[in-house]
Design a protein around this motif. Structure first.
Motif, mmCIF file in Angstrom:
data_model
loop_
_atom_site.group_PDB
_atom_site.id
_atom_site.type_symbol
_atom_site.label_atom_id
_atom_site.label_comp_id
_atom_site.label_asym_id
_atom_site.label_seq_id
_atom_site.Cartn_x
_atom_site.Cartn_y
_atom_site.Cartn_z
ATOM 1 N N SER A 175 0.919 -1.129 0.030
ATOM 2 C CA SER A 175 -0.034 -0.015 -0.017
ATOM 3 C C SER A 175 0.918 1.226 0.023
ATOM 4 N N GLN A 176 0.202 2.419 -0.344
ATOM 5 C CA GLN A 176 0.818 3.624 -0.128
ATOM 6 C C GLN A 176 1.024 4.225 1.134
ATOM 7 N N ARG A 177 2.122 4.843 1.401
ATOM 8 C CA ARG A 177 2.377 5.474 2.898
ATOM 9 C C ARG A 177 1.131 6.290 3.344
ATOM 10 N N LYS A 178 0.772 6.362 4.594
ATOM 11 C CA LYS A 178 -0.207 7.179 5.085
ATOM 12 C C LYS A 178 -1.628 6.819 4.559
ATOM 13 N N LYS B 58 2.789 6.100 9.055
ATOM 14 C CA LYS B 58 4.077 6.527 9.030
ATOM 15 C C LYS B 58 4.331 6.989 7.638
ATOM 16 N N ASP B 59 5.067 8.359 7.669
ATOM 17 C CA ASP B 59 5.501 8.650 6.272
ATOM 18 C C ASP B 59 6.601 8.256 6.002
ATOM 19 N N ALA B 60 6.928 7.081 6.019
ATOM 20 C CA ALA B 60 8.330 6.327 5.854
ATOM 21 C C ALA B 60 7.973 4.936 5.307
ATOM 22 N N PRO B 61 8.793 4.396 4.399
ATOM 23 C CA PRO B 61 8.855 2.826 4.111
ATOM 24 C C PRO B 61 8.839 2.128 5.354
ATOM 25 N N CYS C 224 0.718 -8.789 7.260
ATOM 26 C CA CYS C 224 1.770 -7.961 7.034
ATOM 27 C C CYS C 224 1.322 -7.185 5.925
ATOM 28 N N ILE C 225 1.485 -5.828 5.827
ATOM 29 C CA ILE C 225 1.405 -4.834 4.896
ATOM 30 C C ILE C 225 2.845 -4.392 4.518
ATOM 31 N N ARG C 226 3.142 -4.345 3.394
ATOM 32 C CA ARG C 226 4.490 -3.439 3.091
ATOM 33 C C ARG C 226 3.999 -2.072 2.439
ATOM 34 N N CYS C 227 4.843 -1.117 2.765
ATOM 35 C CA CYS C 227 4.656 0.199 1.953
ATOM 36 C C CYS C 227 6.062 0.632 1.782
ATOM 37 N N GLU C 228 6.106 1.086 0.504
ATOM 38 C CA GLU C 228 7.637 1.477 -0.196
ATOM 39 C C GLU C 228 7.604 2.828 0.139
#
Length: 320
Positions: free
Chosen positions: A202-205, A289-292, A316-320
């Motif tokens: 997903s996208q950050r925030k 969080k505004d971070a990967p 778990c969900i990953r944000c790049e």
């Protein structure tokens, strides 16, 4: 058995889900009672064709131990076995013993990104300089490696607690051999709910909504915890060869079911997610969080209101 013994304390699961490592540095003596008539006679070297019957025999051993403790039997899970097998192979190739993989992922991250949604506990064990690579001797060594974990004595009994967790429903078993080095990985699963398809990236925030249902509609979705960690980095070989426990982060966001209309919780809030008496739920999760990084969402359920909650699912969900 008391209610206190029946349920996993929050501190135990969040911080002592970090199980120790079982290291057997030298050749393991075979146990006289290991072999039985259901094990095929195998005179050749241990190979991939032997993994199936070895898993079946280890599962019988685990269920015998759980039965003796008055617990339910476990079912062998194919996905968890594949994940455990890949981790065992990773460890034996890299000549290390760790809950982290060479890619830097922890057990619950490996399992979730492979498609699993169940709450996870992991045991890993190693034996180096084993006397023989024959199928029967490897099988004997694996049984001894597992038995050493089961026979631990408190307070240093993290492996035993994972084997005998009352709420566990399934197990995955992984085995890998390279030369005279042997690795065993056990993934213990608690399976109590189903999730609808959701994005694992997903996208950050952003906000990801997790919906689904409890397998027993008469039980309760007690709470949902949201953890954040930076993206996994590839550890060097020296780091992987240094024994260390794993855990979920100490800080997390606590989500609660919405209070009935016109009521609030003691802190004045009204709750975060919806769930019905039919066991269905819809949980919006803010990726704040505004971070990967990697977010881990942990679901807790209760069988009746008076009992403590226990971990029932983990994704778990990953944000790049």
């Amino acid at each position: 058995m008391s209610l206190e013994e029946l349920f996993i304390p929050r501190r135990s699961f969040l911080k002592a889900a970090a199980l120790g490592l079982a290291v057997v540095p030298r050749s393991i003596p075979a146990l006289a009672s290991m072999l039985n008539s259901q094990v095929p006679i195998e005179r050749g070297q241990f190979g991939q064709n032997d993994v199936g019957w070895v898993r079946d025999e280890l599962l019988k051993l685990i269920n015998t131990e759980r039965s003796a403790a008055g617990l339910n039997e476990l079912q062998l899970d194919e996905l968890a076995s594949r994940v455990a097998n890949e981790h065992a192979a990773d460890m034996v190739r890299g000549e290390f013993l760790s809950h982290w993989g060479s890619d830097g992922l922890k057990p619950y991250q490996r399992y979730s990104f492979a498609g699993g949604i169940d709450a996870v506990q992991e045991n890993v064990s190693a034996a180096d300089n084993i006397a023989s690579g024959s199928a029967m001797r490897v099988f004997s060594d694996l049984q001894d490696m597992h038995t050493r974990m089961h026979d631990e004595i408190p307070p240093n009994d993290g492996h035993r607690l994972a084997i005998l967790t009352p709420q566990t429903t399934h197990v995955g078993l992984g085995v890998a051999l390279k030369g005279h080095s042997l690795r065993l990985a056990e993934m213990y699963l608690s399976r109590y709910l189903e999730l609808d398809p959701f994005p694992q990236q997903s996208q950050r925030k952003g906000t990801v909504t997790l919906s689904g249902r409890l397998l027993n509609s008469g039980w309760f979705l007690h709470e949902v915890d949201v953890f954040y960690e930076p993206l996994a980095a590839m550890p060097d070989s020296a780091w992987l060869r240094t024994p260390r426990p794993y855990s979920l982060p100490a800080e997390y966001v606590w989500l609660r079911p919405k209070a009935p209309t016109g009521t609030t919780y003691a802190d004045g809030t009204t709750g975060n997610y919806e769930w019905s008496k039919q066991g269905k739920f819809r949980v919006p999760v803010k990726l704040s969080k505004d971070a990967p990084g990697i977010y881990t969402i942990l679901f807790w359920i209760r069988r009746v209101p008076a009992e403590k909650g226990f971990p029932a699912a983990q994704v778990c969900i990953r944000c790049e």
